[in-house]
Design a protein around this motif. Structure first.
Motif, PDB file in Angstrom:
ATOM      1  N   PHE A 170       0.847  -1.188   0.000  1.00  0.00           N
ATOM      2  CA  PHE A 170       0.000   0.000   0.000  1.00  0.00           C
ATOM      3  C   PHE A 170       0.884   1.239   0.000  1.00  0.00           C
ATOM      4  O   PHE A 170       1.940   1.261   0.642  1.00  0.00           O
ATOM      5  N   ALA A 171       0.430   2.263  -0.708  1.00  0.00           N
ATOM      6  CA  ALA A 171       1.149   3.535  -0.721  1.00  0.00           C
ATOM      7  C   ALA A 171       0.135   4.670  -0.766  1.00  0.00           C
ATOM      8  O   ALA A 171      -0.774   4.672  -1.601  1.00  0.00           O
ATOM      9  N   ASP A 172       0.287   5.614   0.125  1.00  0.00           N
ATOM     10  CA  ASP A 172      -0.587   6.783   0.179  1.00  0.00           C
ATOM     11  C   ASP A 172      -0.386   7.609  -1.093  1.00  0.00           C
ATOM     12  O   ASP A 172       0.740   7.982  -1.443  1.00  0.00           O
ATOM     13  N   SER A 173      -1.460   7.909  -1.795  1.00  0.00           N
ATOM     14  CA  SER A 173      -1.371   8.616  -3.076  1.00  0.00           C
ATOM     15  C   SER A 173      -0.770  10.014  -2.940  1.00  0.00           C
ATOM     16  O   SER A 173      -0.257  10.568  -3.914  1.00  0.00           O
ATOM     17  N   THR A 174      -0.814  10.577  -1.726  1.00  0.00           N
ATOM     18  CA  THR A 174      -0.234  11.910  -1.542  1.00  0.00           C
ATOM     19  C   THR A 174       1.292  11.871  -1.621  1.00  0.00           C
ATOM     20  O   THR A 174       1.941  12.917  -1.732  1.00  0.00           O
ATOM     21  N   LEU A 175       1.869  10.669  -1.545  1.00  0.00           N
ATOM     22  CA  LEU A 175       3.326  10.527  -1.629  1.00  0.00           C
ATOM     23  C   LEU A 175       3.791  10.214  -3.050  1.00  0.00           C
ATOM     24  O   LEU A 175       4.976  10.011  -3.292  1.00  0.00           O
ATOM     25  N   ASN A 176       2.845  10.180  -3.978  1.00  0.00           N
ATOM     26  CA  ASN A 176       3.132   9.782  -5.362  1.00  0.00           C
ATOM     27  C   ASN A 176       3.757  10.935  -6.154  1.00  0.00           C
ATOM     28  O   ASN A 176       3.137  11.980  -6.334  1.00  0.00           O
ATOM     29  N   VAL A 177       4.992  10.762  -6.611  1.00  0.00           N
ATOM     30  CA  VAL A 177       5.654  11.804  -7.419  1.00  0.00           C
ATOM     31  C   VAL A 177       5.911  11.308  -8.837  1.00  0.00           C
ATOM     32  O   VAL A 177       6.764  11.833  -9.547  1.00  0.00           O
ATOM     33  N   THR A 178       5.157  10.292  -9.254  1.00  0.00           N
ATOM     34  CA  THR A 178       5.376   9.686 -10.575  1.00  0.00           C
ATOM     35  C   THR A 178       5.277  10.706 -11.696  1.00  0.00           C
ATOM     36  O   THR A 178       6.139  10.770 -12.581  1.00  0.00           O
ATOM     37  N   GLN A 179       4.204  11.518 -11.688  1.00  0.00           N
ATOM     38  CA  GLN A 179       3.997  12.461 -12.776  1.00  0.00           C
ATOM     39  C   GLN A 179       5.127  13.482 -12.860  1.00  0.00           C
ATOM     40  O   GLN A 179       5.579  13.838 -13.962  1.00  0.00           O
ATOM     41  N   LYS A 180       5.620  13.933 -11.713  1.00  0.00           N
ATOM     42  CA  LYS A 180       6.740  14.874 -11.718  1.00  0.00           C
ATOM     43  C   LYS A 180       7.984  14.230 -12.329  1.00  0.00           C
ATOM     44  O   LYS A 180       8.725  14.871 -13.085  1.00  0.00           O
ATOM     45  N   MET A 181       8.212  12.963 -11.991  1.00  0.00           N
ATOM     46  CA  MET A 181       9.358  12.235 -12.546  1.00  0.00           C
ATOM     47  C   MET A 181       9.229  12.080 -14.055  1.00  0.00           C
ATOM     48  O   MET A 181      10.190  12.282 -14.804  1.00  0.00           O
ATOM     49  N   ILE A 182       8.023  11.729 -14.507  1.00  0.00           N
ATOM     50  CA  ILE A 182       7.783  11.543 -15.938  1.00  0.00           C
ATOM     51  C   ILE A 182       8.033  12.847 -16.689  1.00  0.00           C
ATOM     52  O   ILE A 182       8.717  12.864 -17.720  1.00  0.00           O
ATOM     53  N   GLU A 183       7.480  13.923 -16.169  1.00  0.00           N
ATOM     54  CA  GLU A 183       7.643  15.223 -16.832  1.00  0.00           C
ATOM     55  C   GLU A 183       9.114  15.628 -16.893  1.00  0.00           C
ATOM     56  O   GLU A 183       9.588  16.124 -17.925  1.00  0.00           O
ATOM     57  N   GLY A 184       9.816  15.426 -15.786  1.00  0.00           N
ATOM     58  CA  GLY A 184      11.231  15.797 -15.761  1.00  0.00           C
ATOM     59  C   GLY A 184      12.075  14.944 -16.682  1.00  0.00           C
ATOM     60  O   GLY A 184      12.930  15.458 -17.421  1.00  0.00           O
ATOM     61  N   LEU A 185      11.845  13.639 -16.675  1.00  0.00           N
ATOM     62  CA  LEU A 185      12.601  12.728 -17.534  1.00  0.00           C
ATOM     63  C   LEU A 185      12.342  13.032 -19.010  1.00  0.00           C
ATOM     64  O   LEU A 185      13.278  13.067 -19.821  1.00  0.00           O
ATOM     65  N   ASN A 186      11.083  13.248 -19.366  1.00  0.00           N
ATOM     66  CA  ASN A 186      10.750  13.530 -20.765  1.00  0.00           C
ATOM     67  C   ASN A 186      11.304  14.880 -21.212  1.00  0.00           C
ATOM     68  O   ASN A 186      11.722  15.039 -22.365  1.00  0.00           O
ATOM     69  N   LYS A 187      11.327  15.843 -20.301  1.00  0.00           N
ATOM     70  CA  LYS A 187      11.897  17.153 -20.633  1.00  0.00           C
ATOM     71  C   LYS A 187      13.386  17.020 -20.946  1.00  0.00           C
ATOM     72  O   LYS A 187      13.880  17.578 -21.930  1.00  0.00           O
ATOM     73  N   GLU A 188      14.093  16.269 -20.113  1.00  0.00           N
ATOM     74  CA  GLU A 188      15.526  16.066 -20.338  1.00  0.00           C
ATOM     75  C   GLU A 188      15.776  15.268 -21.612  1.00  0.00           C
ATOM     76  O   GLU A 188      16.687  15.577 -22.383  1.00  0.00           O
ATOM     77  N   TYR A 189      14.969  14.240 -21.833  1.00  0.00           N
ATOM     78  CA  TYR A 189      15.155  13.407 -23.029  1.00  0.00           C
ATOM     79  C   TYR A 189      14.884  14.207 -24.299  1.00  0.00           C
ATOM     80  O   TYR A 189      15.608  14.093 -25.288  1.00  0.00           O
ATOM     81  N   LYS A 190      13.851  15.052 -24.256  1.00  0.00           N
ATOM     82  CA  LYS A 190      13.537  15.885 -25.412  1.00  0.00           C
ATOM     83  C   LYS A 190      14.676  16.847 -25.704  1.00  0.00           C
ATOM     84  O   LYS A 190      15.040  17.068 -26.874  1.00  0.00           O
ATOM     85  N   ALA A 191      15.248  17.411 -24.657  1.00  0.00           N
ATOM     86  CA  ALA A 191      16.363  18.351 -24.836  1.00  0.00           C
ATOM     87  C   ALA A 191      17.575  17.645 -25.430  1.00  0.00           C
ATOM     88  O   ALA A 191      18.234  18.162 -26.340  1.00  0.00           O
ATOM     89  N   LYS A 192      17.879  16.439 -24.921  1.00  0.00           N
ATOM     90  CA  LYS A 192      19.022  15.680 -25.439  1.00  0.00           C
ATOM     91  C   LYS A 192      18.794  15.255 -26.880  1.00  0.00           C
ATOM     92  O   LYS A 192      19.688  15.305 -27.709  1.00  0.00           O
ATOM     93  N   SER A 193      17.559  14.824 -27.179  1.00  0.00           N
ATOM     94  CA  SER A 193      17.232  14.394 -28.539  1.00  0.00           C
ATOM     95  C   SER A 193      17.338  15.557 -29.509  1.00  0.00           C
ATOM     96  O   SER A 193      17.832  15.417 -30.620  1.00  0.00           O
ATOM     97  N   GLY A 194      16.875  16.733 -29.054  1.00  0.00           N
ATOM     98  CA  GLY A 194      16.961  17.917 -29.900  1.00  0.00           C
ATOM     99  C   GLY A 194      18.394  18.317 -30.165  1.00  0.00           C
ATOM    100  O   GLY A 194      18.754  18.672 -31.295  1.00  0.00           O
ATOM    101  N   SER A 195      19.237  18.228 -29.152  1.00  0.00           N
ATOM    102  CA  SER A 195      20.654  18.564 -29.319  1.00  0.00           C
ATOM    103  C   SER A 195      21.341  17.592 -30.261  1.00  0.00           C
ATOM    104  O   SER A 195      22.153  17.992 -31.107  1.00  0.00           O
ATOM    105  N   ALA A 196      21.006  16.313 -30.130  1.00  0.00           N
ATOM    106  CA  ALA A 196      21.610  15.286 -30.988  1.00  0.00           C
ATOM    107  C   ALA A 196      21.186  15.471 -32.439  1.00  0.00           C
ATOM    108  O   ALA A 196      21.997  15.343 -33.361  1.00  0.00           O
ATOM    109  N   THR A 197      19.910  15.825 -32.650  1.00  0.00           N
ATOM    110  CA  THR A 197      19.404  16.048 -34.007  1.00  0.00           C
ATOM    111  C   THR A 197      20.066  17.263 -34.630  1.00  0.00           C
ATOM    112  O   THR A 197      20.458  17.254 -35.803  1.00  0.00           O
TER     113      THR A 197
END
Length: 207
Positions: A171-198
């Motif tokens: 069990f995990a209290d949903s108020t402790l869930n930071v999944t969406q923040k992690m997803i947004e941050g990871l995708n932001k970094e990946y997009k930046a790296k992909s753009g630089s590589a392109t």
């Protein structure tokens, strides 16, 4: 196809759980006051839903598609080579009676070698693909781990847990869930790296 070329992405779940499992920063302020949503027994704890993270992480999705395309291409290539060899064998069987014994033996030896070469090629290709998948899994591990370290520098959580259905956390209290923040941050970094590589590739192509 060798079983080594089957979907290995189940391993990623295990890797991700290991990455996210009890990331502890020694010397952090364990007694520091936190918000009610992330403080448990004086400890600052959050969790990430592993399945959701992988499902929505652009790097994982694009890499999976890339590997699936390689598997598909390899399967097609092996199928075509196999059919070609089968046709040669059938043609030999039809013409064998018109050949001399030496001709028949030489042709049979050639076909046997082609068959061995095809099997060896299949095994090498399967091993290569399996290694590529393992490398991608390792890269995924590193990207998630590095981002969590960066994320935690400003948040100073003592534990970042990996939560998945059927895992060790029941069990995990949903108020402790930071999944969406992690997803947004990871995708932001990946997009930046992909753009630089392109951009770098386009610049090199113009030279």
């Amino acid at each position: 196809m060798n079983n080594n070329t089957s979907l290995i992405w189940n391993i990623v779940l295990t890797l991700a759980v290991i990455v996210l499992y009890f990331l502890h920063f020694s010397g952090s302020n364990t007694g520091a006051a936190g918000t009610a949503s992330d403080a448990t027994g004086g400890r600052r704890i959050v969790y990430v839903q592993v399945d959701s993270l992988l499902r929505n992480y652009d790097y994982f999705e694009e890499t999976q598609k890339e590997l699936e395309n390689k598997r598909f291409q390899l399967e097609n290539e092996l199928t075509n080579r196999g059919r070609s060899l089968e046709n040669e064998i059938q043609f030999f069987q039809q013409k064998a009676q018109t050949m001399t014994l030496d001709q028949a033996r030489a042709t049979e030896a050639q076909l046997g070698k082609k068959q061995q070469d095809l099997i060896a090629y299949r095994d090498r290709s399967a091993q290569t693909l399996a290694q590529q998948e393992a490398d991608k899994n390792s890269e995924l591990y590193d990207l998630i781990y590095q981002y969590i370290e960066k994320y935690n520098k400003s948040n100073q959580y003592e534990y970042v847990l990996g939560y998945s259905k059927g895992g060790g956390i029941l069990f995990a209290d949903s108020t402790l869930n930071v999944t969406q923040k992690m997803i947004e941050g990871l995708n932001k970094e990946y997009k930046a790296k992909s753009g630089s590589a392109t951009a770098a590739k386009d610049s090199a192509d113009k030279k």
